[in-house]
Design a protein around this motif. Structure first.
Motif, short mmCIF file in Angstrom:
data_model
loop_
_atom_site.label_atom_id
_atom_site.label_comp_id
_atom_site.label_asym_id
_atom_site.label_seq_id
_atom_site.Cartn_x
_atom_site.Cartn_y
_atom_site.Cartn_z
N ALA A 96 0.68 -1.34 0.35
CA ALA A 96 0.36 -0.54 0.00
C ALA A 96 0.80 1.63 0.23
N LEU A 97 2.03 1.60 0.89
CA LEU A 97 3.72 1.62 0.49
C LEU A 97 3.82 2.65 -0.78
N GLY A 98 3.63 1.20 -2.00
CA GLY A 98 4.40 1.60 -2.86
C GLY A 98 4.93 0.54 -3.18
N HIS A 99 5.19 -0.31 -2.67
CA HIS A 99 6.42 -1.11 -3.50
C HIS A 99 5.58 -2.23 -4.40
N GLU A 100 6.50 -2.78 -5.65
CA GLU A 100 5.47 -3.49 -6.29
C GLU A 100 6.49 -4.88 -6.39
N GLY A 101 7.39 -4.77 -5.62
CA GLY A 101 7.94 -6.29 -5.77
C GLY A 101 8.13 -7.68 -5.29
N GLU A 102 8.65 -7.79 -5.32
CA GLU A 102 8.32 -9.10 -4.01
C GLU A 102 8.40 -8.57 -2.31
N VAL A 103 7.94 -9.13 -1.57
CA VAL A 103 8.38 -8.55 0.07
C VAL A 103 8.44 -9.64 0.90
N PRO A 104 9.72 -10.35 0.83
CA PRO A 104 10.63 -11.35 1.72
C PRO A 104 9.78 -11.50 2.64
N SER A 105 9.73 -12.48 3.71
CA SER A 105 9.36 -12.77 4.79
C SER A 105 11.15 -12.39 5.48
N PRO A 106 11.49 -11.54 6.01
CA PRO A 106 12.50 -11.54 6.77
C PRO A 106 12.98 -12.50 8.38
N SER A 107 12.62 -13.59 7.39
CA SER A 107 12.93 -14.81 8.85
C SER A 107 13.84 -15.14 9.17
N PHE A 108 14.69 -14.99 8.10
CA PHE A 108 15.76 -15.20 8.21
C PHE A 108 17.14 -14.11 8.13
N ALA A 109 16.50 -13.07 7.50
CA ALA A 109 17.64 -12.18 7.48
C ALA A 109 17.56 -11.22 8.94
N ILE A 110 16.73 -11.77 9.08
CA ILE A 110 15.96 -10.59 10.26
C ILE A 110 15.25 -9.31 9.90
N ILE A 111 15.90 -8.39 9.77
CA ILE A 111 15.45 -6.93 9.15
C ILE A 111 15.91 -7.09 7.48
N GLN A 112 14.13 -6.42 7.34
CA GLN A 112 14.97 -6.01 5.74
C GLN A 112 14.04 -4.21 5.27
N THR A 113 14.36 -3.80 4.57
CA THR A 113 14.48 -2.46 4.14
C THR A 113 13.50 -2.22 2.91
N TYR A 114 13.07 -1.28 3.05
CA TYR A 114 12.71 -0.58 1.92
C TYR A 114 12.04 0.83 1.60
N ASP A 115 13.17 1.55 1.04
CA ASP A 115 13.35 2.95 0.73
C ASP A 115 12.78 3.57 -0.37
N PRO A 116 12.16 4.70 -0.17
CA PRO A 116 11.64 6.41 -1.46
C PRO A 116 12.85 5.82 -2.72
N PRO A 117 12.38 5.54 -3.49
CA PRO A 117 11.48 5.28 -4.59
C PRO A 117 10.73 4.70 -4.52
N SER A 118 10.86 3.61 -3.34
CA SER A 118 10.25 2.32 -3.65
C SER A 118 8.68 1.89 -3.31
N VAL A 119 8.66 3.01 -2.04
CA VAL A 119 7.91 3.08 -1.08
C VAL A 119 7.76 4.72 -0.53
#
Length: 154
Positions: free
Chosen positions: A55-78
Motif C-alpha cells: 500500500a506504500l507503493g512497493h510493487e516487488g516481492e516482499v520476502p519474509s525477513p525470517s532469516f535476514a531478520i531485517i529487510q528495509t524498503y526505501d523511497p522511491p519504491s515506497v
C-alpha cells in the motif's frame, strides 16, 4: 491492554480483510511509528506486513525477513521508509542491539513481527500493537494504539 489506550477488535474473516487492514494502517503510518504484530505461526503477521508495504507503493516481492531478520524498503519504491523485522529467531532481546535496529529506524516506520522476542515495543508512544488470534470465522485482530496513534486508529 488495559491502560486506557483505545482497543479495537477487528474480525479478519479472510485474506481480503487482512489486506484491507494493512492498507488502512499504511494510510495512517508515519516515520517513527512501530507496528508490532504478534500471534501464533500462520496467523497473518507477514500478510499484514506485505499489505502495508504494498500500500506504500512497493510493487516487488516482499520476502519474509525470517532469516535476514531485517529487510528495509526505501523511497522511491515506497512513499515512506520501512524497516520490516521478524524477531522470531532471537533468543534474547539483547540481540536487538547487535542488529543495529536504531540505525535502520531513523526516519522509518518499523513493522515488527514477533515483537516479544525483541523485548516488545508496547512502551513506545508510537506503537500500534496488533495481536492476531483464531476466531470462529478466520481470525480476529486485537488492535491497541499507544499515545501517538490516538485519533488515527485503523
Amino acid at each position: 491492554m488495559t491502560d486506557g489506550a483505545p482497543v479495537l477488535r477487528l474480525p479478519l474473516r479472510d485474506e481480503a480483510a487482512t489486506h484491507a487492514l494493512g492498507r488502512r494502517i499504511a494510510a495512517r503510518l508515519r516515520g517513527g511509528d512501530v507496528v508490532a504484530l504478534s500471534g501464533g505461526l500462520g496467523m497473518g503477521k507477514t500478510t499484514i506486513a506485505r499489505a502495508i508495504i504494498a500500500a506504500l507503493g512497493h510493487e516487488g516481492e516482499v520476502p519474509s525477513p525470517s532469516f535476514a531478520i531485517i529487510q528495509t524498503y526505501d523511497p522511491p519504491s515506497v512513499s515512506l521508509p520501512i524497516c520490516h523485522a521478524d524477531f522470531y529467531r532471537l533468543d534474547d532481546p539483547a540481540e536487538v542491539e547487535e542488529l543495529g535496529l536504531d540505525d535502520y529506524r531513523r526516519d522509518a516506520a518499523l513493522i515488527a513481527e514477533w515483537p516479544e522476542h525483541a523485548g516488545g515495543f508496547e512502551f513506545d508512544p508510537a506503537c500500534l500493537s496488533i495481536r492476531l488470534e483464531p476466531a470462529d470465522e478466520g481470525r480476529i485482530a486485537i488492535v491497541k494504539g499507544a499515545k501517538d496513534w490516538q485519533g488515527r486508529m485503523p
